[in-house]
Design a protein around this motif. Structure first.
Motif, mmCIF file in Angstrom:
data_model
loop_
_atom_site.group_PDB
_atom_site.id
_atom_site.type_symbol
_atom_site.label_atom_id
_atom_site.label_comp_id
_atom_site.label_asym_id
_atom_site.label_seq_id
_atom_site.Cartn_x
_atom_site.Cartn_y
_atom_site.Cartn_z
ATOM 1 N N ARG A 10 -1.763 5.904 -6.318
ATOM 2 C CA ARG A 10 -1.595 4.838 -7.295
ATOM 3 C C ARG A 10 -1.045 5.438 -8.573
ATOM 4 N NH1 ARG A 10 -1.087 -0.519 -6.461
ATOM 5 N NH2 ARG A 10 -1.483 -1.683 -8.380
ATOM 6 N N GLN B 223 -4.010 10.046 2.075
ATOM 7 C CA GLN B 223 -4.758 9.527 0.935
ATOM 8 C C GLN B 223 -3.965 8.425 0.254
ATOM 9 O OE1 GLN B 223 -4.626 13.469 -1.043
ATOM 10 N NE2 GLN B 223 -3.747 12.410 -2.822
ATOM 11 N N SER B 224 -4.644 7.416 -0.223
ATOM 12 C CA SER B 224 -3.995 6.360 -0.992
ATOM 13 C C SER B 224 -3.553 6.924 -2.341
ATOM 14 C CB SER B 224 -4.961 5.190 -1.215
ATOM 15 O OG SER B 224 -5.304 4.581 0.002
ATOM 16 N N ALA C 250 2.858 1.533 -5.061
ATOM 17 C CA ALA C 250 1.828 2.249 -5.817
ATOM 18 C C ALA C 250 1.556 1.626 -7.178
ATOM 19 C CB ALA C 250 2.234 3.711 -5.998
ATOM 20 N N GLU D 213 0.709 5.594 0.390
ATOM 21 C CA GLU D 213 -0.110 6.728 0.797
ATOM 22 C C GLU D 213 0.707 8.016 0.760
ATOM 23 O OE1 GLU D 213 -3.414 5.256 3.985
ATOM 24 O OE2 GLU D 213 -1.398 5.572 4.779
ATOM 25 N N ARG E 71 0.850 -1.194 0.000
ATOM 26 C CA ARG E 71 0.000 0.000 0.000
ATOM 27 C C ARG E 71 0.884 1.242 0.000
ATOM 28 N NH1 ARG E 71 -1.509 -2.982 4.222
ATOM 29 N NH2 ARG E 71 -0.731 -1.407 5.665
#
Length: 280
Positions: free
Chosen positions: A152, A149-150, A226, A135, A133
């Motif tokens: 990607r 916040q995440s 990510a 962030e 994960r």
């Protein structure tokens, strides 16, 4: 101690070092700065930040190895894990009062970064990676967490945006950009280049200049979490713990390409990267 707890240790260590750097940044004209090599600066701020980080990390995991840019390697009794730290990535940016310097910590398991944090104190933001994960953390003026916040990577489009080093551009970099039809280009210092890819603001970061493992490990961890990749020119993964190298010194990286989205490249060894440009 679970890895999530270790990430908390990393975050606390990097924020503590960041506060020290923020104070020095405000009085940068008074810092003692010296040269370790051509255009390779070091200041008392670097050394102080590394000492803070080393003490915090080794207190939490005394059996892990430790590799920092400004100190000697500490070989841990746990041969599978080591910390890699760059206490001030972008010293040149720091002493010139630009805000794109960072503090970097990575946790290496075997020879791969499995967790990391890239912290930009002057921008009051950090990028963290753990357990697949990634962030982005935003801090308020009092250095407290304001928002998380995440993040990607974005999918590869027709037009690519590249990020590259402000201080280490080269003819090889230009050839790569031209050969891959890169339409947009941004120059930024420090490991924030990896983070721009990780949060979907750019597509590729080619690096044909010399780097060391502490320059890349934390950013590599963030980008991988990510959805991105950091690969050598033959398409193989960039690895860590390179202690014995005939062609270079210990912990030096080969040339590499950081990609946000490799899914459409169809890499097959060296054939996937080299035809689009020529290296002298």
């Amino acid at each position: 101690m679970a890895r999530s707890a270790l990430l908390n240790v990393m975050v606390q260590a990097v924020f503590k070092a960041g506060k020290s750097l923020a104070r020095d940044f405000g009085e940068v004209q008074n810092l003692q700065v010296s040269l370790k090599g051509p255009a390779d600066y070091v200041s008392q701020a670097d050394r102080k930040a590394e000492r803070i980080i080393r003490e915090e990390l080794m207190k939490a995991r005394p059996t892990y190895g430790f590799l920092g840019e400004e100190g000697e390697e500490i070989k841990g009794t746990d041969g599978a894990h080591r910390w890699i730290v760059d206490p001030l990535d972008g010293t040149k940016e720091f002493i010139n009062r630009r805000n794109d310097f960072t503090v970097n910590i990575a946790l290496i398991e075997g020879n791969v970064p499995v967790a990391g944090i890239v912290y930009a104190p002057a921008q009051r933001c950090a990028y963290v990676a753990d357990g697949g994960r990634a962030e982005k953390l935003l801090l308020d003026p009092a250095w407290a967490l304001e928002h998380r916040q995440s993040i990607r990577v974005r999918m590869r489009g027709v037009e690519l945006t590249a990020v590259a080093s402000r201080s280490h551009n080269s003819s090889e970099t230009e050839a790569f950009l031209n050969g891959h039809g890169v339409m947009n280009y941004a120059s930024v210092g420090s490991s924030l280049k990896f983070c721009l890819l990780a949060e979907g603001k750019a597509d590729v970061y080619p690096r044909f200049g010399r780097t060391m493992e502490w320059d890349t490990a934390a950013g590599d961890a963030v980008l991988k979490a990510a959805g991105g990749s950091v690969v050598r020119l033959d398409g193989s993964r960039l690895l860590y713990g390179k202690t014995v190298q005939e062609e270079d010194s210990a912990f030096a990286n080969p040339h590499f390409i950081a990609w946000a989205d490799m899914s459409s490249l169809h890499l097959s060894g060296a054939e996937g990267l080299q035809p689009a440009y020529a290296l002298s």
